[in-house]
Design a protein around this motif. Structure first.
Motif, PDB file in Angstrom:
ATOM      1  N   THR A 264       2.806  -8.877   0.925  1.00 47.44           N
ATOM      2  CA  THR A 264       1.454  -8.580   1.612  1.00 47.44           C
ATOM      3  C   THR A 264       0.692  -8.034   0.934  1.00 47.44           C
ATOM      4  OG1 THR A 264       2.417  -6.695   2.660  1.00 47.44           O
ATOM      5  CG2 THR A 264       2.645  -8.842   3.796  1.00 47.44           C
ATOM      6  N   ALA A 265      -0.684  -7.693   1.249  1.00 53.36           N
ATOM      7  CA  ALA A 265      -1.589  -6.841   0.572  1.00 53.36           C
ATOM      8  C   ALA A 265      -0.968  -5.309   0.564  1.00 53.36           C
ATOM      9  CB  ALA A 265      -2.819  -6.864   0.968  1.00 53.36           C
ATOM     10  N   GLU A 266      -0.442  -5.298   1.804  1.00 53.24           N
ATOM     11  CA  GLU A 266       0.129  -3.808   2.046  1.00 53.24           C
ATOM     12  C   GLU A 266       1.332  -3.340   1.131  1.00 53.24           C
ATOM     13  OE1 GLU A 266      -2.324  -5.047   5.171  1.00 53.24           O
ATOM     14  OE2 GLU A 266      -0.639  -6.079   4.356  1.00 53.24           O
ATOM     15  N   ASP A 267       2.300  -4.434   0.727  1.00 52.44           N
ATOM     16  CA  ASP A 267       3.241  -4.329  -0.382  1.00 52.44           C
ATOM     17  C   ASP A 267       2.832  -3.854  -1.567  1.00 52.44           C
ATOM     18  OD1 ASP A 267       5.334  -5.175   1.638  1.00 52.44           O
ATOM     19  OD2 ASP A 267       4.906  -7.402   1.059  1.00 52.44           O
ATOM     20  N   LEU A 268       1.904  -4.629  -1.992  1.00 50.63           N
ATOM     21  CA  LEU A 268       1.157  -4.415  -3.351  1.00 50.63           C
ATOM     22  C   LEU A 268       0.510  -3.009  -3.501  1.00 50.63           C
ATOM     23  CD1 LEU A 268       1.684  -6.204  -5.906  1.00 50.63           C
ATOM     24  CD2 LEU A 268       2.374  -7.376  -3.590  1.00 50.63           C
ATOM     25  N   ALA A 269      -0.106  -2.742  -2.349  1.00 47.35           N
ATOM     26  CA  ALA A 269      -0.774  -1.333  -2.072  1.00 47.35           C
ATOM     27  C   ALA A 269       0.282  -0.308  -2.335  1.00 47.35           C
ATOM     28  CB  ALA A 269      -1.539  -1.423  -0.794  1.00 47.35           C
ATOM     29  N   ALA A 270       1.223  -0.410  -1.877  1.00 42.91           N
ATOM     30  CA  ALA A 270       2.537   0.659  -1.940  1.00 42.91           C
ATOM     31  C   ALA A 270       2.975   0.792  -3.374  1.00 42.91           C
ATOM     32  CB  ALA A 270       3.676   0.205  -0.935  1.00 42.91           C
TER      33      ALA A 270
END
Length: 336
Positions: A264-270
């Motif tokens: 997810t975009a959230e995974d990559l943001a992390a």
């Protein structure tokens, strides 16, 4: 016996050693040789060592000290970005446009044998920006969400590439080959799947471990291009255009965790946030060198203005088969 090096460790900057006043590159080589054991110990501790004030003024000077610091070269395999080749195993750090930031990555993390050491050298410092930031990958691993770490540890990561003379690198340049059968042989030997389209288009895929152990210290590190080549790391407008024109299977580069569950975009943001928290940098000055442990440390590039000439050499080859972790991530490295 040489005097001990004086290490400067300040918040936000790599560990730094100020060189004494040396006459020329030959004197710099001898000084580096005298302190080789201490430099390597510092490299294992800090992951990168900045050497300031050396009389490095040409490609030849750089190659001379490179041979002392990295006596065994590593070929540049599976090329992914444009570089100028100055000969003798010396390259430009990158030829990508000055306005483009380059995200943190470990050089050739997608190959089965990769350089253990990188040496950067500044011949011309830019007017503004253009630093080569570094991030301790032990610290990156500590900063990541545990569930993402466990997925990566168990399943590894997948890189898919579509080769293009316009959007990435042509397969001939990437593999240093002119014949399809030579590419197929290389891929078979290096655990890479390859598919040819009717128009000669090449698509490859490879599964690699994303968490490895340092071959000498055994410390566990985050080691991959997962965020670097994720579609989510592209500028949103560029991503939308590429997806509309090429489709999700036609992007020049795309990445995933090996379990097949979409990121997810959230995974990559992390992941990007973990790199940001671990990143330190120096502003380049002419004559500076930076020795980087390519397993312990990711490197990047800041946008810049003005002429910038940063050289790089790669060596001390490491096989991924020699990188099983033996110890958990080390305690945080202090730069203060």
């Amino acid at each position: 016996m040489s005097d001990a090096l004086k290490w400067l460790t300040e918040p936000g900057t790599p560990a730094t050693v100020e060189a004494p006043d040396l006459a020329d590159a030959a004197a710099a080589r001898d000084w580096l040789a005298a302190h080789g054991e201490e430099l390597r110990a510092g490299l294992h501790r800090f992951g990168a060592v900045y050497l300031r004030g050396l009389p490095i003024r040409s490609v030849e000077d750089f190659a001379l000290v490179r041979d002392e610091l990295i006596p065994t070269a590593t070929p540049y395999r599976e090329k992914a970005t444009p570089r100028s080749d100055y000969g003798s195993g010396v390259f430009s750090s990158t030829d990508l446009p000055a306005a483009q930031a380059i995200r943190p990555h470990n050089e050739n993390s997608y190959t089965l044998t990769f350089p253990g050491l990188l040496l950067f050298g500044c011949l011309t410092a830019p007017e503004e920006g253009g630093a080569t930031p570094v991030a301790d990958c032990r610290e990156v691993l500590r900063q990541l969400p545990p569930e993402l770490v466990e997925r990566m540890r168990e399943h590894g990561w997948v890189l898919t590439r579509n080769y293009s003379e316009t959007l990435s690198v042509a397969w001939q340049a990437a593999f240093g080959a002119e014949r399809a059968e030579d590419v197929e042989r290389y891929c078979a030997e290096n655990l890479i799947s390859c598919q040819w389209g009717e128009d000669g288009h090449l698509r490859t895929g490879q599964l690699r471990p994303g968490i490895i152990g340092h071959p000498h210290t055994g410390e566990e590190v985050w080691f991959n291009h997962l965020a670097f080549w994720s579609p989510f790391s592209l500028d949103e407008d560029i991503r939308e255009v590429l997806l509309e024109e090429l489709g999700p299977d036609g992007l020049p580069f795309s990445t995933a965790i090996g379990d097949g569950v979409p990121l997810t975009a959230e995974d990559l943001a992390a992941v990007n946030a973990a790199y940001d928290r671990a990143t330190v940098r120096h502003t380049w000055q002419a004559g500076d060198l930076m020795l980087v442990d390519n397993v312990l440390t990711a490197h990047a590039r800041d946008p810049y203005r003005g002429e910038r000439r940063i050289l790089v050499a790669m060596g001390d080859p490491v096989a991924v088969s020699d990188c099983a972790p033996t110890v958990a991530p080390a305690p945080a490295v202090s730069h203060g």
